[in-house]
Motif scaffolding. Structure first.
Motif, mmCIF file in Angstrom:
data_model
loop_
_atom_site.group_PDB
_atom_site.id
_atom_site.type_symbol
_atom_site.label_atom_id
_atom_site.label_comp_id
_atom_site.label_asym_id
_atom_site.label_seq_id
_atom_site.Cartn_x
_atom_site.Cartn_y
_atom_site.Cartn_z
ATOM 1 N N VAL A 11 -22.338 -28.140 48.565
ATOM 2 C CA VAL A 11 -21.458 -29.130 48.655
ATOM 3 C C VAL A 11 -20.318 -28.763 47.791
ATOM 4 C CG1 VAL A 11 -21.237 -31.851 48.031
ATOM 5 C CG2 VAL A 11 -23.380 -30.961 48.754
ATOM 6 N N LYS A 12 -19.184 -28.362 48.452
ATOM 7 C CA LYS A 12 -17.915 -27.796 47.623
ATOM 8 C C LYS A 12 -17.309 -29.032 46.834
ATOM 9 C CE LYS A 12 -18.305 -23.721 49.479
ATOM 10 N NZ LYS A 12 -18.446 -22.472 48.529
ATOM 11 N N SER A 13 -17.472 -30.252 47.328
ATOM 12 C CA SER A 13 -16.721 -31.381 46.541
ATOM 13 C C SER A 13 -17.624 -31.674 45.274
ATOM 14 C CB SER A 13 -16.622 -32.635 47.406
ATOM 15 O OG SER A 13 -17.831 -32.970 47.822
ATOM 16 N N GLU A 14 -18.835 -31.022 45.154
ATOM 17 C CA GLU A 14 -19.537 -31.406 43.705
ATOM 18 C C GLU A 14 -19.974 -30.048 43.056
ATOM 19 O OE1 GLU A 14 -22.863 -34.465 43.664
ATOM 20 O OE2 GLU A 14 -22.242 -34.994 45.707
ATOM 21 N N SER A 15 -18.754 -29.615 42.454
ATOM 22 C CA SER A 15 -19.095 -28.261 41.720
ATOM 23 C C SER A 15 -18.861 -28.580 40.150
ATOM 24 C CB SER A 15 -17.882 -27.488 42.011
ATOM 25 O OG SER A 15 -16.662 -27.897 41.886
ATOM 26 N N THR A 22 -18.867 -21.117 38.487
ATOM 27 C CA THR A 22 -18.706 -22.405 39.165
ATOM 28 C C THR A 22 -20.031 -22.425 40.022
ATOM 29 O OG1 THR A 22 -16.174 -21.906 39.587
ATOM 30 C CG2 THR A 22 -17.369 -23.531 41.091
ATOM 31 N N TYR A 24 -22.127 -24.941 42.645
ATOM 32 C CA TYR A 24 -22.031 -26.115 43.593
ATOM 33 C C TYR A 24 -23.529 -27.031 43.793
ATOM 34 C CZ TYR A 24 -18.034 -23.286 44.654
ATOM 35 O OH TYR A 24 -16.905 -22.629 44.411
ATOM 36 N N ARG A 25 -23.365 -28.246 44.147
ATOM 37 C CA ARG A 25 -24.795 -28.982 44.455
ATOM 38 C C ARG A 25 -25.038 -28.253 45.916
ATOM 39 N NH1 ARG A 25 -27.613 -32.494 41.106
ATOM 40 N NH2 ARG A 25 -26.148 -33.666 39.941
ATOM 41 N N ARG A 27 -27.311 -29.540 49.449
ATOM 42 C CA ARG A 27 -27.696 -30.615 50.088
ATOM 43 C C ARG A 27 -28.209 -30.133 51.423
ATOM 44 N NH1 ARG A 27 -22.943 -34.126 51.267
ATOM 45 N NH2 ARG A 27 -21.877 -32.449 52.603
#
Length: 286
Positions: A11-15, A22, A24-25, A27
């Protein structure tokens, strides 16, 4: 691998940035069930990885909560990483292993089978943890130490160098096992005891207090040592006499030189001269 066959996605928006990396979450993209009956459903959010190389897409392993796996670390098989645990470096966790709480696994450490590492425990270096071992508290396993069988290491105990702890052995409190020492059977090492060199503690032996057991000492049977230095190369006549009250020694030569003898029952090793002085093997046949 296409998204149709992938188990999860990043999930690139949740890093987050952790230790300069870096992460990432993850999913879930499909449903599957891991051991202990835990079902992962499509859309379930997991922990953090740096890349898809950190968590197998094929196996049924999973990372939960805010746990983090990064650098070259690899999670596969049916392994589970939970809570705020961290796996990094070149570490590998597989089988039905479980790493949780604030535990850390790093370096080239390997955790497998049904081993569990939790609380604030740390496994690092080239350490190997297998079987049904439990490592917890603030315990530390490092270097090339090997823990397997159903052994338990906990509280502030440390196992290091090339030492091994296995079968049903327990090491706890602030005990330290290092060198090439081996702890096995139902042996217990606790309090401030230190076991090192080529020492072996086995059977139902219990080493506690501030005891030091070193060199080629072998402690077996149900012997208990508390607040003593147990070095077979420096053992005194008084210690030998006291020890003989607890064991009906049968001493056998360690090698063809006949310079050192070891008790068949408790593993006590003593020089030939001291045996003669105490008449320990009088009327014994070798």
């Amino acid at each position: 691998m296409s998204n149709e066959t992938k188990k999860y996605e990043l999930v690139k928006s949740e890093s987050i940035v952790h230790n300069g990396r870096t992460l990432y979450r993850i999913r879930a993209l499909r449903e599957f069930t891991i051991s202990r009956g835990v079902a992962i459903k499509v859309g379930d959010i997991g922990g953090f990885v740096e890349s898809e190389n950190n968590l197998s897409q094929e196996d049924i392993c999973w990372i939960f909560d805010d746990a983090k796996v990064y650098e070259n670390a690899k999670i596969c098989g049916d392994a589970k990483i939970c809570c705020d645990a961290k796996v990094f470096g070149n570490a590998k966790v597989w089988g039905d292993a479980f790493v949780l709480d604030n535990a850390e696994v790093w370096g080239n450490a390997k955790i497998c089978d049904k081993a569990e590492v939790y609380d604030e425990a740390e496994v690092c270096g080239d350490a190997y943890i297998g079987g049904e071992v439990q490592i917890y508290g603030n315990a530390k396993i490092c270097d090339k130490a090997r823990i397997f069988g159903k052994a338990a290491i906990f509280e502030n105990a440390e196992i290091s160098d090339y030492s091994q702890v296995y079968e049903n052995a327990i090491v706890s409190d602030t005990a330290w096992v290092f060198g090439n020492a081996k702890i096995y059977g139902n042996a217990k090492i606790c309090e401030k005891a230190q076991i090192y060199g080529n020492a072996e503690v086995k059977g139902d032996a219990c080493i506690c207090g501030s005891s030091l057991v070193c060199n080629v000492a072998e402690i077996g049977k149900n012997k208990k040592i508390k607040k003593q230095t147990y070095d077979p190369m420096e053992i005194t006549g008084t210690e030998l006499e006291e020890d003989s009250d607890e064991c009906e020694h049968l001493f056998l030569p360690l090698d063809s030189s006949n310079e050192y003898f070891a008790c068949k029952y408790c593993g006590l090793v003593v020089p030939k001269e001291k045996l003669k002085n105490k008449n320990i093997f009088e009327n014994k046949s070798f």
